[in-house]
Design an enzyme around this catalytic site. Structure first.
Site, short mmCIF file in Angstrom:
data_model
loop_
_atom_site.label_atom_id
_atom_site.label_comp_id
_atom_site.label_asym_id
_atom_site.label_seq_id
_atom_site.Cartn_x
_atom_site.Cartn_y
_atom_site.Cartn_z
N GLU A 1 31.34 41.82 -57.12
CA GLU A 1 32.68 41.49 -57.57
C GLU A 1 32.76 41.06 -59.02
OE1 GLU A 1 31.06 37.62 -55.61
OE2 GLU A 1 30.94 39.78 -55.25
N ASN A 2 31.92 41.58 -59.91
CA ASN A 2 31.97 41.22 -61.33
C ASN A 2 33.42 41.25 -61.81
OD1 ASN A 2 28.99 41.62 -61.34
ND2 ASN A 2 29.58 43.76 -61.20
N GLU B 1 35.92 43.15 -52.43
CA GLU B 1 35.61 42.83 -53.82
C GLU B 1 36.85 42.39 -54.59
OE1 GLU B 1 32.54 42.54 -54.25
OE2 GLU B 1 32.08 43.59 -52.39
#
Length: 930
Positions: free
Chosen positions: A343-344, A377
């Site tokens: 999940e950047n 995400e």
């Protein structure tokens, strides 16, 4: 997060493991079995003036020095970083891929100190003129102390800087470093991926920072609470594109890309990608872009992801009542990626199979997987990224929450699928299986119990993801969704861009609940702490003859001894929703170990508790009520909610495994299925019957089991198409069964000539049976199909099918391929090994292979152990496991210890179960066949 809308019943019965194997890779996040040993490592000052920090590992004597502790001291706080990185996408003269970089970080002194301790791992530094690894200057007119000495603590992964004077509280300083690292293929930190396009090898430089690998890319304060703003610049070849968390600002001479500064964020959420990928994008206000291999994007594999991303983002904006915090949402499909996705913030990275969908080749399950992973995400963009747990001991706050609301987001994007119901199968029942062991662990623990990178990594497990999701779903249910969502909104707004502990969430929910009409028997903290601070869950027993209710800690191994103490004595505040003969009777709280509740004294009416399985507990009844429920299922099963029909089956089989009820009662819960057309009850039955095949496939019970159950369920399926869920995903089961019967008579030529005509939903079954019926020529053809596949979902099906051969030497060759990245990608190695272990011929081969190679494995070795020991049910296998535990304890290998403990516990339970139930099962099968 292994998911799928359906599973073929013959595949479920006979192959014994595909569904369970897929579940091994949730959430989570599974990575490769082995890491290639680092090569050509510098061990001294070289001619470039660079010194390695990756010294040989030694275990020093216990020390109270701050650099020998794994946690950062609380003396400094980073404000912002300036980081420039240049990855080389071609190898150097020594055959290594490297990257070089510079990093500056602005520090504020919080407490007086003459030490700067910053994370650094596997990086080589350029020495300053003073022969130090860093340079310190003051900001805002502040004078900086001189550096006396710099050194590295390999075990704690620190660079230590000793100053001649103390830093001043409230003053800011600038720490600057130049460094070099290896752009290795180990799928962690700053690493390389590669693929072939039109016969040309393409190299991708990409990242995976979670949990503790940002320090592998550049020196940083690598803890979640050390949030800062990051100014990133990437240097890259002209033919490539560079991506990072922020939007690109400029592309100077096509060689250097600067990015908009990030929001204040944790290091583990940083990401950057340099590649020759192409994109598709939306025309929405939020810039949504899907990136991937040119061939995949141009063939439309990213279209589905693009279509669902914006609706999911809008749903979460409304759900959280909080605007999406960023200006863009990049999603990138990588050929090599350890987890399912990451999940950047603003640059989400995925396995190709988790983002790409090809309607011609991908199955219904593949499509459901993509939308749910995307929702998971994107849920993190608020819960986890905007507000982040203070330390990893509360990882469940991030992952459990995202796992829960991913079903809500996916349901909004695909409203006809009833996808929220699948959470019972994919999260609740999955958590039940692990949390019934004495080797389980609480959702939240003390910070000082989770210190090392190994300990942090072990938290990325079923308890964190699935139990976290299950208890939050229960909380949302008894608070109501509106109260829950409003509490989340207040939580996100108060703690935006900062860090929290779980009690901060309880506080915000309690404040909102105080303004509602929801009456609770205790505070949210008092109720929920019992569910997150002690492991396990209760089985609630209701005696309809007396109205007596009781709870006890449910353990799958009845003779297991719980050695971990609990402040709550393994008792819970249990919200019991229930119905009587089809009428909803509301909710009753069980607050003690036993209680009397007169309305549950029902006489001749049947009683059903835990409606729609909203509570995280199992239910048992007196024998008469069990009989009334079975009668109701036989006469008119639709009166009982579909989720509870699955629950009755799953609870009964697990209660029987725990020796609470008789095994024949559990088997009888499946007999009504001849009338059942819904997916969830069928899947509950399949999963539990798979356990029988796992236990008996090497015994004399296997033959009668296969014949009796296969014949029964074949006759139970109507000739029309059985609809699984109301998601409109269907499978002609009777046709599938007939195909499964006849496929053994096909030569591999059927596979060769007609594989392109096989419906995607049937490919697992067809590939497996075709390869099992063939020999080396057929296996080699399947292998070539796997190597040439450009669609990730298709390659995964072939990866599984190849494990079905009956030739031991081919299985051994396949195992050797798994530790050769040129043959099997590292991201796929663990899948292949566990698939082979599901083959009755391959299982002992895998066990020997893993024991011989475990010391070359990664910390996700534990997931391999979970997969390959499912069949263990003999004293000999138990002794082998115990010997492996001893060997690991005597070695320097520190990963997977929890998985070994769980495997030993499960094996003991299996031995006991087989001993007690083997004869009973054989007798029941004999009775059913007459």
């Amino acid at each position: 997060m292994g998911k799928g809308f359906y599973i073929s019943r013959p595949l479920g019965f006979v192959l014994c493991g595909l569904g369970i194997v897929a579940m091994l890779t949730i959430f989570s996040l599974s990575v490769v079995y082995t890491k290639e040993k680092r090569k050509n490592q510098v061990t001294a000052i070289n001619e470039t003036g660079m010194v390695t920090t990756a010294a040989p590992h030694t275990t020093p004597a216990p020390s109270n020095e701050p650099w020998d502790k794994y946690r950062l001291p609380d003396t400094l706080l980073p404000e912002y970083y300036n980081v420039t990185l240049w990855p080389r996408l071609v190898p150097d003269e020594q055959g290594m891929y490297i990257f070089t970089g510079t990093s500056g970080v602005a520090l504020t002194c919080i407490k007086e100190t003459n030490l700067i301790i910053i994370h650094s791992n596997k990086l080589n530094y350029t020495l300053t003129l003073e022969n130090h690894h860093a340079k310190l200057t003051g900001l805002g007119g502040t004078s900086a102390p001189a550096i006396l000495k710099t050194w590295f603590q390999t075990q704690t992964q620190f660079m230590v800087i000793l100053l001649n004077e103390k830093l001043e509280v409230g003053k800011s300083y600038w720490l600057y470093m130049e460094f070099r690292g290896e752009l290795s293929d180990d799928l962690a930190g700053f690493y390389r991926s590669q693929y072939t396009e039109n016969g040309v090898k393409k190299v991708v430089a990409t990242t995976q920072m979670q949990a503790t690998a940002a320090r592998n890319a550049f020196p940083c304060f690598d803890e979640p609470s050390m949030k800062a703003v990051f100014h990133l610049t990437l240097q890259h070849p002209p033919e490539t594109v560079a991506l990072a968390n922020g939007m690109e600002l400029e592309d100077k001479k096509l060689l250097q890309t600067r990015f908009k500064p990030t929001e204040k964020m944790s290091t583990y959420l940083l990401a950057f990608v340099i590649s020759e990928f192409t994109k598709i994008q939306s025309s929405e206000k939020t810039n949504i872009r899907i990136w991937g291999r040119k061939e995949a994007i141009e063939s439309g594999q990213g279209d589905y992801a693009l279509n669902v991303t914006f609706p999911i983002l809008k749903y979460f904006e409304n759900y959280y009542n909080t605007t999406y915090p960023l200006s863009k949402s990049d999603q990138v499909a990588l050929p090599d990626f350890a987890a399912g996705a990451m999940e950047n913030w603003g640059l989400v990275t995925y396995r190709e199979q988790s983002l790409f969908y090809d309607p011609k080749e991908s199955s219904n399950g593949d499509k459901e997987w993509v939308v749910t992973v995307i929702a998971h995400e994107l849920a993190h963009m608020w819960f986890g990224n905007l507000v982040t747990m203070r330390w990893w001991n509360d990882l469940w706050l991030n992952e459990g929450f995202a796992s829960y609301v991913s079903y809500l987001g996916a349901d909004y994007a695909e409203p006809t699928w009833n996808i929220k119901d699948l959470m019972v199968l994919q999260q609740v029942q999955r958590a039940f299986a692990v949390d019934a062991l004495v080797s389980s662990h609480p959702l939240s623990s003390r910070e000082d119990e989770v210190i090392t990178p190994d300990q942090i990594s072990q938290l990325f497990d079923t308890i964190t993801y699935s139990k976290g999701a299950a208890v939050l779903r229960m909380l949302s249910e008894f608070l109501t969704e509106s109260v829950f969502a409003k509490g989340l909104h207040n939580y996100l707004h108060e703690y935006a861009y900062s860090n929290t502990v779980y009690t901060d969430l309880w506080k915000k929910l309690q404040e909102v609940n105080a303004d509602s009409r929801i009456q609770l028997p205790a505070s949210i903290k008092e109720i929920m702490n019992r569910w997150i601070l002690q492991m396990g869950y209760p089985v609630v027993t209701i005696d309809t003859r007396t109205g007596n209710i009781s709870q006890q800690h449910f353990l799958i191994h009845p003779e297991a001894v719980v050695e971990k103490p609990s402040d709550y004595n393994y008792e819970w505040f249990v919200p019991i929703t229930w119905m009587k003969s089809g009428s909803n009777m509301g909710q009753h709280w069980l607050l003690t170990k036993t209680a009397l509740y007169e309305p549950m004294k029902t006489g001749t009416d049947w009683l059903l508790a835990n409606l729609n399985v909203m509570g995280y507990y199992r239910v048992n009844y007196d024998p008469q009520n069990w009989e009334r429920l079975l009668t109701q299922l036989t006469t008119d099963h639709k009166v009982i909610p579909v989720l509870n029909r699955g629950q009755i089956i799953d609870d009964a089989f697990n209660l029987a495994r725990a020796q609470i009820i008789n095994i024949t009662l559990a088997l009888r819960t499946t007999k009504y299925l001849l009338k059942e057309k819904e997916y969830i009850p069928w899947e509950s039955a399949i999963r539990n019957l798979q356990y029988f095949f796992l236990m008996f496939d090497r015994t004399e019970v296997y033959g009668p089991l296969q014949v009796s159950l296969f014949t029964y369920y074949k006759n139970s399926v109507h000739s029309d198409i059985v609809q699984f869920n109301s998601s409109q995903f269907t499978s002609d089961l009777s046709g599938l069964i007939q195909f499964r019967d006849s496929v053994q008579f096909y030569s591999f030529r059927f596979f060769f000539f007609f594989h392109s005509r096989i419906p995607p939903n049937l490919k697992n079954t067809v590939y497996c049976n075709a390869i099992a019926a063939g020999g080396v020529e057929e296996w080699d053809f399947g292998w070539q199909m796997f190597k040439k596949s450009t669609i990730a979902a298709e390659a995964e099906k072939l990866l599984y099918g190849l494990s079905c051969t009956k030739e031991p030497w081919l299985l051994n060759r396949y195992l050797e391929f798994t530790i050769d990245p040129k043959q099997v990608r590292k991201q796929d190695a663990a899948f292949a090994i566990v698939y082979i272990s599901g083959n009755v011929i391959g299982q002992p081969l895998v066990w020997d292979f893993v024991r011989a190679n475990y010391d070359d494995g990664s910390f996700f070795f534990g997931r391999l152990i979970q997969g390959i020991t499912k069949k263990f049910s003999t004293e000999f296998e138990l002794k082998q496991l115990q010997r492996l535990k001893e060997d690991i304890a005597a070695s320097s290998f520190s990963f997977g210890t929890q998985a070994i403990e769980q495997a030993i516990e499960k094996t003991k339970a299996n031995i006991k179960w087989v001993s007690k139930n083997k004869a009973q099962v054989m007798n029941w099968l004999t009775e059913q066949s007459t």
